[in-house]
Motif scaffolding. Structure first.
Motif, PDB file in Angstrom:
ATOM      1  N   ILE B 101       0.838  -1.199   0.000  1.00 21.73           N
ATOM      2  CA  ILE B 101       0.000   0.000   0.000  1.00 21.73           C
ATOM      3  C   ILE B 101       0.872   1.248   0.000  1.00 21.73           C
ATOM      4  N   ASP B 102       0.566   2.139  -0.913  1.00 23.69           N
ATOM      5  CA  ASP B 102       1.314   3.387  -1.009  1.00 23.69           C
ATOM      6  C   ASP B 102       0.644   4.414  -0.101  1.00 23.69           C
ATOM      7  N   ARG B 103       1.113   4.469   1.143  1.00 25.22           N
ATOM      8  CA  ARG B 103       0.450   5.299   2.140  1.00 25.22           C
ATOM      9  C   ARG B 103       0.490   6.782   1.798  1.00 25.22           C
ATOM     10  N   ALA B 104       1.641   7.228   1.295  1.00 27.17           N
ATOM     11  CA  ALA B 104       1.796   8.654   1.011  1.00 27.17           C
ATOM     12  C   ALA B 104       0.793   9.085  -0.051  1.00 27.17           C
ATOM     13  N   ARG B 105       0.675   8.261  -1.092  1.00 26.29           N
ATOM     14  CA  ARG B 105      -0.237   8.637  -2.159  1.00 26.29           C
ATOM     15  C   ARG B 105      -1.685   8.557  -1.667  1.00 26.29           C
ATOM     16  N   ARG B 106      -1.943   7.545  -0.843  1.00 23.87           N
ATOM     17  CA  ARG B 106      -3.300   7.395  -0.323  1.00 23.87           C
ATOM     18  C   ARG B 106      -3.717   8.642   0.457  1.00 23.87           C
ATOM     19  N   SER B 107      -2.810   9.134   1.318  1.00 25.18           N
ATOM     20  CA  SER B 107      -3.132  10.320   2.117  1.00 25.18           C
ATOM     21  C   SER B 107      -3.319  11.545   1.235  1.00 25.18           C
ATOM     22  N   ALA B 108      -2.427  11.697   0.268  1.00 26.49           N
ATOM     23  CA  ALA B 108      -2.504  12.868  -0.608  1.00 26.49           C
ATOM     24  C   ALA B 108      -3.808  12.850  -1.404  1.00 26.49           C
ATOM     25  N   ASP B 109      -4.116  11.683  -1.978  1.00 26.53           N
ATOM     26  CA  ASP B 109      -5.351  11.546  -2.757  1.00 26.53           C
ATOM     27  C   ASP B 109      -6.578  11.822  -1.889  1.00 26.53           C
ATOM     28  N   ALA B 110      -6.548  11.278  -0.683  1.00 28.48           N
ATOM     29  CA  ALA B 110      -7.692  11.433   0.216  1.00 28.48           C
ATOM     30  C   ALA B 110      -7.916  12.900   0.561  1.00 28.48           C
ATOM     31  N   ALA B 111      -6.832  13.584   0.898  1.00 28.54           N
ATOM     32  CA  ALA B 111      -6.957  14.991   1.287  1.00 28.54           C
ATOM     33  C   ALA B 111      -7.528  15.812   0.136  1.00 28.54           C
ATOM     34  N   GLU B 112      -7.006  15.540  -1.058  1.00 28.02           N
ATOM     35  CA  GLU B 112      -7.449  16.305  -2.215  1.00 28.02           C
ATOM     36  C   GLU B 112      -8.935  16.056  -2.494  1.00 28.02           C
ATOM     37  N   LEU B 113      -9.289  14.789  -2.447  1.00 29.78           N
ATOM     38  CA  LEU B 113     -10.667  14.404  -2.721  1.00 29.78           C
ATOM     39  C   LEU B 113     -11.642  15.033  -1.733  1.00 29.78           C
ATOM     40  N   LEU B 114     -11.272  14.979  -0.446  1.00 26.95           N
ATOM     41  CA  LEU B 114     -12.211  15.415   0.589  1.00 26.95           C
ATOM     42  C   LEU B 114     -12.406  16.927   0.621  1.00 26.95           C
ATOM     43  N   THR B 115     -11.419  17.680   0.158  1.00 23.05           N
ATOM     44  CA  THR B 115     -11.625  19.131   0.122  1.00 23.05           C
ATOM     45  C   THR B 115     -12.838  19.461  -0.740  1.00 23.05           C
ATOM     46  N   GLY B 116     -13.044  18.673  -1.783  1.00 20.37           N
ATOM     47  CA  GLY B 116     -14.208  18.872  -2.639  1.00 20.37           C
ATOM     48  C   GLY B 116     -15.517  18.641  -1.899  1.00 20.37           C
ATOM     49  N   TYR B 117     -15.455  17.960  -0.776  1.00 16.41           N
ATOM     50  CA  TYR B 117     -16.657  17.676   0.014  1.00 16.41           C
ATOM     51  C   TYR B 117     -16.700  18.546   1.271  1.00 16.41           C
ATOM     52  N   GLY B 118     -15.870  19.572   1.301  1.00 19.78           N
ATOM     53  CA  GLY B 118     -15.896  20.495   2.427  1.00 19.78           C
ATOM     54  C   GLY B 118     -15.309  19.932   3.705  1.00 19.78           C
ATOM     55  N   ILE B 119     -14.428  18.914   3.570  1.00 21.12           N
ATOM     56  CA  ILE B 119     -13.810  18.353   4.777  1.00 21.12           C
ATOM     57  C   ILE B 119     -12.340  18.708   4.807  1.00 21.12           C
ATOM     58  N   THR B 120     -11.927  19.338   5.908  1.00 20.03           N
ATOM     59  CA  THR B 120     -10.535  19.753   5.998  1.00 20.03           C
ATOM     60  C   THR B 120      -9.824  18.974   7.101  1.00 20.03           C
ATOM     61  N   ALA B 121     -10.482  18.013   7.700  1.00 20.80           N
ATOM     62  CA  ALA B 121      -9.894  17.262   8.812  1.00 20.80           C
ATOM     63  C   ALA B 121      -8.661  16.484   8.335  1.00 20.80           C
ATOM     64  N   ASP B 122      -7.790  16.160   9.311  1.00 17.02           N
ATOM     65  CA  ASP B 122      -6.592  15.385   9.040  1.00 17.02           C
ATOM     66  C   ASP B 122      -6.982  13.969   8.596  1.00 17.02           C
ATOM     67  N   VAL B 123      -6.567  13.581   7.371  1.00 18.90           N
ATOM     68  CA  VAL B 123      -7.012  12.287   6.839  1.00 18.90           C
ATOM     69  C   VAL B 123      -6.337  11.115   7.538  1.00 18.90           C
ATOM     70  N   SER B 124      -5.322  11.380   8.359  1.00 22.08           N
ATOM     71  CA  SER B 124      -4.669  10.262   9.049  1.00 22.08           C
ATOM     72  C   SER B 124      -5.303   9.998  10.415  1.00 22.08           C
ATOM     73  N   SER B 125      -6.244  10.866  10.829  1.00 24.53           N
ATOM     74  CA  SER B 125      -6.890  10.630  12.126  1.00 24.53           C
ATOM     75  C   SER B 125      -7.985   9.584  11.962  1.00 24.53           C
TER      76      SER B 125
END
Lengths: 310, 496
Positions: B101-125
Motif C-alpha cells: 500500500i502506497d500510504r503517502a499517495r493514499r493520504s494525498a489523494d484522500a486529502a485532495e478528494l475530501l476538500t471537494g466535500y468540504g472536509i478539511t480534517a486530518d485524513v490520518s486521524s
C-alpha cells in the motif's frame, strides 16, 4: 410444544442435577472408599471456596457482566490477613473483607459509572490486584499460627467443617437476595434488558456497583477461608485461575452468560459437579491433564444444551 | 425529460413470513435524476432498497440494473478506528511497485478528494473522531469514488446539523451535475422539494404514486404517504375511543423549551389532568424524542419540565418519582424483559413500594398483579408465564400495567397500538380513554391519524423537531393536521 422441544427444555433446566446424580451413582458403584464420610468431607471442604466465589460470579453474570478479578481479590485478602492478625483474627478478617468490598466497588464503579466493559474493567484488577497483593506481602509466603484463625479452616460443628457451613449459609443468603429482594429482582431485570430497566426508572448504576461489591466481598471470604486452611498467606498462588473455575461452575449450572437470569442452586450444583469430576478421575488414577480436558467437554456440553434458549 | 433508465423494476413482490413487504412494485430511475423515495415506517422503502442492491431476491418481478450502485445508510458503515484515508480507499488502496500500500499517495489523494466535500480534517486521524456529518460525507465520497452510477442515500440528513445539511445537499447537486443518478430517501419535505426531480411514494408495500415532484403539492404528497384523501373528511369510526374527557384544570405537566439538537428544538407541551394530548407528525419529526425529553431519557441542551408546578431534575429516576411514566415505542428493546415472568414484568417499576427493607412482599405483589391482569384483561396461562410467550397486544398490556401500578400522574404513550391485532388495539384505546377519565394526563404519540383524532382532546403537530401547530376542538380534522404537517396551509395563505 413438541416432545423434543419439551425434552430439550427439561434438559436445559435440569441437566446439571442429572449429571451430579449420575456421577454420584457411578462413584458409589465403581469407586472404592467413595461412600465414606471422610471422603465427602474432603470433597466439600475443597469445593467451599469455589462455591463462595461462584455465588458472587453468578450475580455478576446475571447482570450480563463478568468479574475476572476474583482470584486477585482472594490474593489481596490473603495478603491482608498477616498484617492485622496481631490485633486478633476478627480484625484481620474484617480488614480482608473491607479490602474485598473496596475492590468490588471499584470494579462496579468502572462498569457502571465510567461505562467500561466488564471484561476489561475487571481485567485491570486481575492483573493489578495480584501485583498489589505481592507488594503488600513483600513477595513472601507467611506461615500463620493464630489458633483461632486456623480453626476457621480446620474446625467443625457437629462434624460439618466450618468453611462448608459458611458456604451453605452464603448460598442460602444469595438465593434469598436474588429471589426475594428488590435488589435481586432489579439485578436480573438490568441483565435481561438494561435499556428497559433504565426507562423503568430503576437505580441501574447503584445496583451494578452493589453487585460487583458483593462479588468482591465473597471473593475475600473465600480468600480468608483458603488462607486459614493453608495455615499460610500465599498471595502468589492464592486463587490462581479461580475466575475460570467460578465462571465454569456458573455456566454449567445453567446461568446464561447473556444475563437476565441467576440460578443459585444450579451454581451450587455446578461447583459440586466440577469437583466430583476431578475427584472421580483422580481416584481412578487419571492425571490432572485429562481432568482438565473432561472439564472442557462439560463446559461445551452445558453451553450446547443452553444454546436453544431463544 | 429524456428517459434513459439505469434501474428498472417491474412487478416486484417480496414476502417475509407471510407479510407482503413489497407488492407488485414498479420503479424506474433515469440517468442523472434525483429521485425521492418516500413513505411511512413499514411502507417498504428499506425492502425496495435491499432488492435494488441485491441483498434480497424478490419472489416475483424483474429488475434491470445498468451500472454500479452504491448505498449510503443512515448509520455510517465504515470502520471508526481506521484512518479517514484508509476508510476512503478500503479495498482499492493505491499500490507501489512492490505491491504494498502506497500510504503517502493514499493520504494525498484522500486529502485532495475530501476538500471537494468540504472536509478539511486530518485524513490520518481515525474516522471515529470526526463529527457524524463529516463521517457521512466520507462515506459519500467513498461511494462516489468507487465509480458509482447510482447512489442510494437512506435518510442522509437525519443526524446532521443544519450547516452540514447544506454541505451535503451541495454535494448531492454536484453528483447530479456529474450525471450520477440518486435515490434520496428522506422525510424532510423541505429537502425533498429543494433537490429532487421525481418522487415515488410507497404505502403498505405498494407504489401509490410516481411522477415529477415539483408538480405535486406538499399536502398531496403527505396525504399519499398517509393514505388519506385530502377531501375525505368523514370519520370511519375505526377506533375505540369514547367521548372527550377534557377537564378544565391547571396543567399537571408543563414542559417548556425542550431542545436537544438536532432532534428537537424549543418544544412546549402542557397537559391537564384528564386530558389526552396527541403528538402528530411524520416519522423523524421529533415525537419520540419529545417524550424521551420529558421523562429525562434524552440529554437536553435546554428546557424545563414541571410536574404540578414543581421542577423535575432531568433524569428518568426523578421523573418516575415525580409521577411520569413512559410506554416506549419499541416493546422488544425498551420495554419487556423477556426472561422474566408476566408478574415480574408488571411489578418491576413498583418494586421498592412493594417491599419492606428491600424484601419483597409476595402477597402484596400477587394481589396487585392479579388486579391488573383482570382489569386490563391480559390473557395469560398464569402470572408466572414468560412475557416473551405472549402476543404483542398482551405484552403491551403488561407494560401498561407496569406503569399503572406505579400510580403515575402523567402517562407518555409512544405508539401504544403499533403491531398489535385489531381486537387488542380497540381494548388498549378504550383503556387509554378510561385512564384519562380517571384523571390521568396522557401524551399520545401515534402514526395513525384516526387514533389521534379520535383519542386526543388536543393535538400538537411537530415538523422537523419543532412545533408546527396546535389544534383543538373544531380544528381536529384531517385537513388541518395534514396541512400543519406539510406546512401547506400557512404557505398558501402567504402566497395568496
Amino acid at each position: 410444544m413438541t416432545l423434543t422441544a419439551t425434552r430439550t427444555r427439561w434438559l436445559q433446566d435440569n441437566g446439571v442435577y442429572v449429571a451430579v446424580v449420575a456421577l454420584l451413582l457411578f462413584n458409589a458403584l465403581f469407586t472404592a472408599n467413595f461412600l465414606t464420610l471422610g471422603n465427602f468431607t474432603t470433597q466439600l471442604v475443597q469445593a467451599a471456596p469455589v462455591l463462595i466465589v461462584a455465588l458472587g460470579m453468578a450475580l455478576v453474570i446475571g447482570t450480563e457482566g463478568v468479574d475476572l478479578s476474583v482470584g486477585a481479590v482472594m490474593a489481596l485478602a490473603a495478603a491482608i490477613i498477616p498484617l492485622y492478625l496481631g490485633a486478633g483474627p476478627l480484625v484481620a478478617i474484617t480488614m480482608a473483607l473491607v479490602v474485598g468490598l473496596a475492590a468490588g466497588a471499584f470494579n462496579g464503579f468502572l462498569v457502571a459509572e465510567v461505562g467500561i466493559q466488564p471484561i476489561v474493567a475487571t481485567l485491570a484488577l486481575l492483573v493489578g490486584g495480584r501485583g498489589l497483593a505481592l507488594v503488600i506481602a513483600e513477595g513472601q509466603l507467611v506461615q500463620l499460627h493464630d489458633p483461632a484463625f486456623l480453626a476457621l479452616g480446620t474446625g467443625d460443628v457437629l462434624g460439618i467443617p466450618i468453611s462448608v457451613l459458611i458456604a451453605v449459609l452464603l448460598a442460602v443468603v444469595v438465593a434469598g437476595l436474588t429471589n426475594r429482594t428488590t435488589f435481586g429482582r432489579q439485578l436480573v431485570a438490568i441483565g435481561g434488558n438494561r435499556k428497559a430497566a433504565t426507562l423503568a426508572g430503576l437505580p441501574v448504576n447503584r445496583v451494578l456497583v452493589g453487585v460487583y461489591a458483593i462479588c468482591g466481598v465473597l471473593a475475600a471470604v473465600a480468600g480468608v477461608l483458603a488462607t486459614s486452611r493453608l495455615a499460610a498467606s500465599d498471595p502468589a498462588d492464592m486463587g490462581l485461575l479461580m475466575e475460570l473455575s467460578a465462571i465454569t461452575a456458573v455456566v454449567v449450572g445453567g446461568t446464561p452468560l447473556t444475563g437476565g437470569k441467576v440460578r443459585v442452586l444450579g451454581t451450587v450444583m455446578g461447583v459440586v459437579l466440577m469437583q466430583l469430576v476431578r475427584a472421580t478421575l483422580i481416584k481412578h488414577n487419571l492425571p490432572d491433564s485429562i481432568a482438565q480436558m473432561i472439564q472442557a467437554a462439560i463446559i461445551i456440553a452445558a453451553v450446547y444444551v443452553a444454546r436453544e434458549r431463544r | 425529460m429524456p428517459t434513459d433508465p439505469v434501474i428498472e423494476v417491474a412487478g416486484v413482490t417480496k414476502t417475509f413470513a407471510g407479510v407482503r413487504a413489497l407488492d407488485d412494485v414498479d420503479f424506474t430511475l433515469n440517468r442523472g435524476e434525483i429521485h425521492a423515495l418516500v413513505g411511512e415506517n413499514g411502507a417498504g422503502k428499506s425492502t425496495l432498497i435491499k432488492v435494488l442492491t441485491g441483498i434480497h431476491t424478490p419472489d416475483a418481478g424483474r429488475i434491470t440494473r445498468k451500472g454500479h450502485i452504491s448505498t449510503i445508510y443512515q448509520e455510517v458503515n465504515l470502520v471508526p478506528l481506521m484512518s479517514v484515508a484508509a476508510n476512503l480507499f478500503l479495498g482499492r488502496e493505491p499500490r507501489n511497485r512492490l505491491g504494498l500500500i502506497d500510504r503517502a499517495r493514499r493520504s494525498a489523494d484522500a486529502a485532495e478528494l475530501l476538500t471537494g466535500y468540504g472536509i478539511t480534517a486530518d485524513v490520518s486521524s481515525p474516522l471515529g473522531t470526526l463529527a457524524v456529518g463529516e463521517q457521512q460525507m466520507v462515506a459519500l465520497a467513498r461511494a462516489v469514488e468507487a465509480d458509482a452510477d447510482v447512489v442510494i442515500m437512506d435518510e442522509p440528513t437525519s443526524s446532521l446539523e443544519p450547516r452540514e445539511v447544506e454541505t451535503l445537499l451541495e454535494v448531492v447537486r454536484k453528483l447530479h451535475e456529474a450525471g450520477i443518478a440518486i435515490i434520496y430517501v428522506s422525510h424532510r419535505m423541505d429537502e425533498l422539494y429543494r433537490i429532487c426531480d421525481t418522487v415515488t411514494v410507497l404505502r403498505d408495500g405498494r407504489s401509490v404514486h410516481s411522477g415529477p415532484l415539483k408538480e405535486l403539492p406538499r399536502i398531496e404528497l403527505v396525504s399519499l404517504m398517509l393514505g388519506r384523501s385530502v377531501n375525505e373528511i368523514q370519520k370511519h369510526g375505526t377506533t375505540a375511543f369514547g367521548e372527550d374527557h377534557y377537564a378544565g384544570r391547571e396543567p399537571v405537566l408543563e414542559a417548556t423549551g425542550l431542545t436537544s439538537k438536532p432532534r428537537i428544538n424549543a418544544v412546549n407541551v402542557a397537559i391537564r389532568p384528564g386530558e389526552v394530548v396527541g403528538l402528530a407528525g411524520l416519522l423523524g419529526s421529533g415525537r419520540t424524542e419529545t417524550a424521551k425529553a420529558i421523562i429525562g431519557a434524552l440529554p437536553l441542551d435546554d428546557g424545563t419540565v414541571l410536574v404540578a408546578g414543581k421542577p423535575v431534575p432531568h433524569n428518568v429516576k426523578a421523573a418516575t418519582k415525580a409521577g411520569i411514566s413512559m410506554l416506549a415505542e419499541d416493546r422488544k428493546t425498551e420495554g419487556i424483559i423477556p426472561n422474566l415472568s408476566v408478574r415480574e414484568n408488571i411489578v418491576l417499576a413498583a418494586l421498592p413500594r412493594l417491599s419492606r427493607f428491600g424484601v419483597i412482599s409476595r402477597a402484596r405483589q400477587d394481589r396487585i398483579v392479579d388486579t391488573f391482569i383482570t382489569r386490563l384483561r391480559i390473557k395469560v396461562s398464569s402470572p408466572e408465564q414468560k412475557v416473551a410467550e405472549l402476543s404483542g397486544g398482551n405484552q403491551q398490556k403488561v407494560l401498561l400495567a407496569r406503569w399503572l401500578c406505579t400510580e403515575p400522574k402523567i402517562l407518555l404513550l409512544d405508539e401504544p397500538t403499533r403491531g398489535i391485532d385489531v381486537g387488542a388495539k380497540a381494548e388498549v384505546q378504550a383503556l387509554i380513554d378510561e385512564l384519562a377519565r380517571e384523571g390521568l394526563a396522557v401524551l399520545l404519540i401515534s402514526s395513525e391519524l384516526d387514533e389521534l383524532l379520535d383519542g386526543a382532546d388536543r393535538l400538537i403537530v411537530l415538523r422537523d423537531g419543532a412545533v408546527a401547530g396546535e389544534l383543538e376542538g373544531a380544528q381536529l380534522t384531517r385537513e388541518h393536521v395534514l396541512g400543519a404537517i406539510a406546512a401547506e396551509v400557512m404557505d398558501d395563505a402567504d402566497s395568496n
